[in-house]
Structures are given as C-alpha cells and as structure tokens.
Write a protein that holds these residues in place. Structure first.
Motif, PDB file in Angstrom:
ATOM      1  N   PHE A  45       0.950  -1.128  -0.150  1.00 17.20           N
ATOM      2  CA  PHE A  45      -0.031   0.033   0.095  1.00 17.20           C
ATOM      3  C   PHE A  45       0.755   1.209   0.047  1.00 17.20           C
ATOM      4  O   PHE A  45       0.386   2.418  -0.168  1.00 17.20           O
ATOM      5  CB  PHE A  45      -0.854   0.206   1.292  1.00 17.20           C
ATOM      6  N   PHE A  46       2.211   1.114   0.417  1.00 20.12           N
ATOM      7  CA  PHE A  46       3.003   2.435   0.232  1.00 20.12           C
ATOM      8  C   PHE A  46       3.523   2.284  -1.237  1.00 20.12           C
ATOM      9  O   PHE A  46       4.508   1.919  -1.465  1.00 20.12           O
ATOM     10  CB  PHE A  46       4.229   2.201   1.285  1.00 20.12           C
ATOM     11  N   SER A  48       4.885   4.489  -3.065  1.00 22.44           N
ATOM     12  CA  SER A  48       5.978   5.168  -3.476  1.00 22.44           C
ATOM     13  C   SER A  48       7.153   4.318  -3.367  1.00 22.44           C
ATOM     14  O   SER A  48       8.246   4.651  -3.545  1.00 22.44           O
ATOM     15  CB  SER A  48       6.230   6.454  -2.684  1.00 22.44           C
ATOM     16  N   LEU A 170      -6.484   9.542  11.533  1.00 22.67           N
ATOM     17  CA  LEU A 170      -6.989  10.529  10.746  1.00 22.67           C
ATOM     18  C   LEU A 170      -8.579  10.791  10.634  1.00 22.67           C
ATOM     19  O   LEU A 170      -8.869  11.601  10.011  1.00 22.67           O
ATOM     20  CB  LEU A 170      -6.795   9.697   9.108  1.00 22.67           C
ATOM     21  N   GLY A 321       2.608  -4.133  -5.974  1.00 21.84           N
ATOM     22  CA  GLY A 321       2.172  -3.136  -5.093  1.00 21.84           C
ATOM     23  C   GLY A 321       0.687  -2.668  -6.127  1.00 21.84           C
ATOM     24  O   GLY A 321       0.114  -3.041  -6.889  1.00 21.84           O
TER      25      GLY A 321
HETATM   26  C1  LIG Z   1       3.415  -1.475  -9.813  1.00 21.91           C
HETATM   27  C2  LIG Z   1       3.448   0.200  -9.775  1.00 21.91           C
HETATM   28  C3  LIG Z   1       4.105   0.766 -10.786  1.00 21.91           C
HETATM   29  C4  LIG Z   1       3.841   2.457 -10.814  1.00 21.91           C
HETATM   30  N1  LIG Z   1       4.502   3.010 -11.883  1.00 21.91           N
HETATM   31  C5  LIG Z   1       4.231   4.414 -12.023  1.00 21.91           C
HETATM   32  C6  LIG Z   1       4.991   5.256 -13.158  1.00 21.91           C
HETATM   33  O1  LIG Z   1       5.633   4.724 -13.626  1.00 21.91           O
HETATM   34  N2  LIG Z   1       4.607   6.687 -12.967  1.00 21.91           N
HETATM   35  C7  LIG Z   1       4.033   7.173 -11.960  1.00 21.91           C
HETATM   36  O2  LIG Z   1       3.932   8.371 -11.963  1.00 21.91           O
HETATM   37  N3  LIG Z   1       3.454   6.379 -11.035  1.00 21.91           N
HETATM   38  C8  LIG Z   1       3.602   5.022 -10.981  1.00 21.91           C
HETATM   39  N4  LIG Z   1       2.827   4.417  -9.965  1.00 21.91           N
HETATM   40  C9  LIG Z   1       2.153   5.114  -8.995  1.00 21.91           C
HETATM   41  C10 LIG Z   1       2.938   5.797  -7.922  1.00 21.91           C
HETATM   42  O3  LIG Z   1       3.734   4.881  -7.219  1.00 21.91           O
HETATM   43  C11 LIG Z   1       1.905   6.393  -6.777  1.00 21.91           C
HETATM   44  O4  LIG Z   1       0.762   7.167  -7.514  1.00 21.91           O
HETATM   45  C12 LIG Z   1       2.452   7.183  -5.859  1.00 21.91           C
HETATM   46  O5  LIG Z   1       3.457   6.674  -5.157  1.00 21.91           O
HETATM   47  C13 LIG Z   1       1.229   7.565  -4.719  1.00 21.91           C
HETATM   48  O6  LIG Z   1       2.227   8.392  -3.908  1.00 21.91           O
HETATM   49  P1  LIG Z   1       1.502   8.980  -2.605  1.00 21.91           P
HETATM   50  O7  LIG Z   1       2.430   9.890  -1.979  1.00 21.91           O
HETATM   51  O8  LIG Z   1       0.191   9.865  -2.954  1.00 21.91           O
HETATM   52  O9  LIG Z   1       0.911   7.672  -1.754  1.00 21.91           O
HETATM   53  P2  LIG Z   1       1.927   6.746  -0.766  1.00 21.91           P
HETATM   54  O10 LIG Z   1       3.053   6.427  -1.550  1.00 21.91           O
HETATM   55  O11 LIG Z   1       0.904   5.576  -0.673  1.00 21.91           O
HETATM   56  O12 LIG Z   1       2.237   7.177   0.473  1.00 21.91           O
HETATM   57  C14 LIG Z   1       1.147   7.548   1.558  1.00 21.91           C
HETATM   58  C15 LIG Z   1       1.953   7.991   2.503  1.00 21.91           C
HETATM   59  O13 LIG Z   1       0.862   8.341   3.846  1.00 21.91           O
HETATM   60  C16 LIG Z   1       1.384   7.536   4.972  1.00 21.91           C
HETATM   61  N5  LIG Z   1       0.033   7.359   5.843  1.00 21.91           N
HETATM   62  C17 LIG Z   1      -0.968   6.754   5.424  1.00 21.91           C
HETATM   63  N6  LIG Z   1      -1.873   6.858   6.408  1.00 21.91           N
HETATM   64  C18 LIG Z   1      -1.224   7.437   7.344  1.00 21.91           C
HETATM   65  C19 LIG Z   1      -1.674   7.573   8.712  1.00 21.91           C
HETATM   66  N7  LIG Z   1      -2.744   7.138   9.263  1.00 21.91           N
HETATM   67  N8  LIG Z   1      -0.981   8.205   9.645  1.00 21.91           N
HETATM   68  C20 LIG Z   1       0.653   8.504   8.944  1.00 21.91           C
HETATM   69  N9  LIG Z   1       0.726   8.306   7.676  1.00 21.91           N
HETATM   70  C21 LIG Z   1       0.077   7.833   6.854  1.00 21.91           C
HETATM   71  C22 LIG Z   1       2.157   6.428   4.430  1.00 21.91           C
HETATM   72  O14 LIG Z   1       2.848   5.939   5.399  1.00 21.91           O
HETATM   73  C23 LIG Z   1       2.971   7.103   3.168  1.00 21.91           C
HETATM   74  O15 LIG Z   1       4.042   7.908   3.930  1.00 21.91           O
HETATM   75  C24 LIG Z   1       3.031   3.208  -9.727  1.00 21.91           C
HETATM   76  C25 LIG Z   1       2.639   2.146  -8.834  1.00 21.91           C
HETATM   77  C26 LIG Z   1       2.750   1.037  -8.842  1.00 21.91           C
HETATM   78  C27 LIG Z   1       1.985   0.147  -7.482  1.00 21.91           C
END
Ligand SMILES: Cc1cc2nc3c(=O)[nH]c(=O)nc-3n(C[C@H](O)[C@H](O)[C@H](O)COP(=O)(O)OP(=O)(O)OC[C@H]3O[C@@H](n4cnc5c(N)ncnc54)[C@H](O)[C@@H]3O)c2cc1C
Length: 409
Positions: A45-46, A48, A170, A321
């Motif tokens: 679920f992480f 990134s 949250l 992921g």
């Molecule tokens: C297989 C795969 C391939 C991908 N390829 C690409 C690509 O080629 N190009 C691209 O642009 N994107 C790609 N992505 C998508 C990209 O990885 C995600 O869109 C992006 O990482 C989302 O980032 P985010 O920071 O929004 O969320 P996340 O990375 O999920 O981060 C969420 C954060 O919130 C924190 N959090 C959640 N709940 C709480 C809480 N209650 N208290 C404290 N902290 C909390 C977590 O600990 C984390 O730090 C891909 C994803 C996957 C799975």
C-alpha cells in the motif's frame, strides 16, 4: 515565516514533494508518516516504494489531469536541465495489438508525440506474429527511482524539514494538530484516509520485475528507448478479458519489467475483483504466475525487436504493489474548511503519482497561499547558507536550479 506549522500526513512522493515546495515558499512544515520513507517493498500500500517510474499520466482520472501533467512536466524539464539526480529523457513507444476503443486524452500533451504507421517498415517494438493496430512515440522524462528518491530525501535533510514516524488517527486530526500550533493539515496519505473509514479501496494491482545489469534498449537510430505494449487479449489479459500491457524501463543499475493493471477492491484485507488469466504457457518455470508471463513476454519482445537479451538468472526481485485510484476512482484534491484546522485532501494518484507530483504540489501551494496568505518573501540563505539567493521561488526554473545545487553540495 509564519510561526504556526503546516502538518503534512504522508511521506510518499506527494508528501515529500509538497513539503519541499511549501518550505521553499516560506512555510514552516512538518511531515508525519506511518512508514519510514525507504524503498523496502514490504507494504504494497505504500505505493511510492514501487513506481517504474515513467512520466506519463497512465491509470489516473481527474478533471484537472491536463493542468497537473503540464505543470509537472515543466518541473521535470527544469530538473533535467539542471542535472537533478535521477532524471532522464528517452524515446518512449506505446504500442497496441488490441484495437483502442478511444484515444487517450493525454496524447496531445506528450512532447514530440508522433503516430507511427503500423503497416510501414518503421521500427515498432512488439511481439512477433501479432498484428499491430496502433503505435506512437514521444519524448518522455523518466525517473530512475532509487536515485531520485534518495536525492529527494537528502533535499529534505538539507532543507531541515522535520519528519516524524507516527501513525496519525485520521479521524481525529483536529485533536492531534491543535489550531494553536498548526494552521493547516495536508493529507497526502495515499489510501490511509479511506482505510481508516473502512471503505473498500479502489485499486489497480501491479506486478514488476527488477533485472540486475539489464541491457539498454536502443532503436535503429541508436536512441535509448522504453515501451508499453499491449498484446492481443488472447495472449495476456485479465479474467474479464481486459488486455494487459507489458513494459520495460531502463535504470542505471537495473531494468524494470512490467506489468499488470488489475482492477479490484480490497475489502477487509480480501481482494475482490479481477485477476490475470492463467492460460498462458510459460517456459521460465522457476517463476510464479504472473511474473513468468511478464518476464517471458518482455524477453520475447526485447529479443525480437533489438539485439539485446535478458536471462532469468538476472532477476533481482519480483514485486507486487497497489495503485490507489482514490474515492470514486479519481483524484481527491479538495479543501475542507469545516473544521477548526482546515485540511487539504490530496490522494488517489493511481498509476501517475510520480508523474503528477510537482503539478499537484504546486496546486497545493496555491491553495495554501489562498487559505493562509502568502508568506513574506524571505531570504533563502536562511535555508542553505552556502547558496546565497535573494528571491522567492515561484518559477520551476529557479526551484530546479536551487534543488540541483543543494544536491551537488
Ligand atoms: C507497480 C506500480 C507501478 C507504478 N508506476 C508508476 C509510474 O511509472 N509512473 C508514475 O507516475 N506512478 C507510478 N505508480 C504510481 C505511484 O507509485 C503512486 O501514484 C504514488 O507513489 C502515490 O504516492 P502518494 O505519496 O500519494 O501515496 P503513498 O506512496 O501511498 O504514500 C502515502 C503516505 O501516507 C502515509 N500514511 C497513510 N496513512 C497514514 C496515517 N494514518 N498516519 C501517518 N501516515 C500515513 C504512508 O505512511 C505514506 O508515507 C506506480 C505504482 C505501482 C504500484
């Protein structure tokens, strides 16, 4: 600088990029994350931890996707020009054997987008014996993820942004971030907000393979390239008949092979949704499904289309992921001013969180300025004494130049 702080929940790509831009805009930010922002692949679920990471708006929905993409691309362009670590530009091919039902809206936004006639004698990476229906190429920015991620984290340190590893409830944000101390909370929490409310999460499952010392793929003009190729559904699809694309991206020390985009929901930890079709006869029996199919299809494509080759012994890791698509399967970007402490919600970036990170962070800065009033311009030598600079950071070029200098110290 305002004495009150902005709390950012989330240290994924959205949280980190937002914190950096807010800090450069003169805000006092503090970041909270449930996970350490290291790439360890333990928690699917992480998101990134997992991106490939191409700068393409794939598997993402929002009415502001064009704005986010174009604005983000400007940042990547400038970071590339200023040699920020881990940013490359390469030719990218998108190729289909399946007939496309509609044109992706993002096509005209891609720099150098060119249709390639599939009946001519043009170079198009694909699987042999499968007629093509459509192909195009463009010039694409690409992020060498481990290198870029490390550079973002050291930027964080250089800007002295506090990061606390803490799970925030949250549903009780107001009580954790008292309005006497904080002026705003930004929820860059990926699927965290819906998880806490026990909602079924709308996800796209993704599988990746890392190949160590992977070859660099070159087209007949000698240009480095990457590809997304969708073979016919009978070759590679989901149970519901949705054709799946395979892809390959080069990294400095490895190669990424993908992939899958399997739609479904996770309800109380159980996957309810589509799955991959298992009828494919794969030879590389040391791998489990669907990694065997992903590896083998990419191998056949690479060996058919280039002089390069890959072998199963080069496989470094096999990863699973989740791309979180957001509530109603689209980006949630909104301000909630109904509480003592206003909240900005920013999550649901699907398969494009890296792609859109700078654009979204820039929008969050604009919203923050509207809500809190823009901070007085202050001298950035308070951020890093060794780089004197007197202006505010409003243009991507200035931001990129400053960040690149910070990373070269
Ligand atoms: C297989 C795969 C391939 C991908 N390829 C690409 C690509 O080629 N190009 C691209 O642009 N994107 C790609 N992505 C998508 C990209 O990885 C995600 O869109 C992006 O990482 C989302 O980032 P985010 O920071 O929004 O969320 P996340 O990375 O999920 O981060 C969420 C954060 O919130 C924190 N959090 C959640 N709940 C709480 C809480 N209650 N208290 C404290 N902290 C909390 C977590 O600990 C984390 O730090 C891909 C994803 C996957 C799975």
């Amino acid at each position: 600088m305002s004495l009150k702080k902005i709390a950012i929940v989330g240290a994924g790509i959205t949280g980190l990029t937002t914190a950096i831009l807010l800090r450069l805009s003169g805000y006092n930010v503090e970041v909270f994350s449930r996970e350490h922002p290291v790439i360890d692949h333990k928690n699917p679920f992480f998101a990134s931890s997992f991106p490939a990471a191409s700068i393409l708006p794939h598997s993402f929905k929002s009415p502001i996707s064009k704005k986010l993409f174009l604005s983000s691309t400007l940042f990547y362009h400038q970071l590339f020009e200023h040699n920020f670590p881990g940013i490359h530009r390469q030719i990218h091919y998108e190729v289909f054997s399946e007939v496309l039902q509609s044109n992706p809206t993002y096509l005209p936004w891609l720099p150098g987008y060119t249709e390639i006639p599939v009946t001519g004698r043009y170079f198009i990476p694909h699987l042999p014996n499968n007629p093509l229906s459509r192909a195009w190429k463009s010039s694409m920015f690409f992020v060498d993820w481990p290198i870029y991620w490390k550079a973002l984290l050291s930027t964080f340190d250089a800007l002295e942004i506090p990061l606390a590893i803490e799970t925030i409830d949250l549903s009780q944000i107001d009580s954790r971030f008292a309005s006497s101390e904080y002026s705003l909370a930004i929820l860059a929490s990926g699927s965290g907000f819906e998880e806490i409310h026990n909602k079924p999460l709308s996800l796209l499952k993704g599988h990746l393979i890392e190949i160590s010392n992977g070859p660099t793929l070159r087209n007949p003009d000698g240009e480095l390239f990457s590809y997304n190729y969708t073979p016919p559904a009978k070759v590679y699809s989901t149970l519901n008949g949705k054709a799946q694309d395979i892809y390959s991206y080069p990294r400095s020390d490895s190669m990424i092979l993908g992939g899958s985009r399997i739609a479904g929901h996770l309800i109380e930890g159980e996957w309810i949704g589509d799955d991959l079709l298992t009828g494919y006869n794969f030879i590389e029996s040391i791998l489990d499904w669907p990694f065997a199919a992903i590896f083998e299809l990419n191998k056949i494509l690479i060996e058919h289309s280039t002089n390069a080759t890959i072998d199963a012994f080069q496989i470094k890791s096999q990863l699973l992921g989740y791309r979180y698509l957001g509530p109603n399967s689209s980006l949630c970007f909104k301000v909630d001013s109904s509480k003592d402490l206003p909240h900005v919600h920013a999550y649901g970036l699907g398969g494009a969180g890296v792609t859109l990170s700078w654009g979204l962070a820039n929008e969050i800065v604009t919203k923050t300025n509207e809500l809190l009033g823009k901070p007085q311009i202050y001298r950035t030598h308070t951020l890093s004494p060794s780089i004197p600079h007197n202006s505010s950071f409003e243009k991507p070029e200035m931001i990129a130049s400053y960040l690149a200098k910070l990373n070269s110290l």
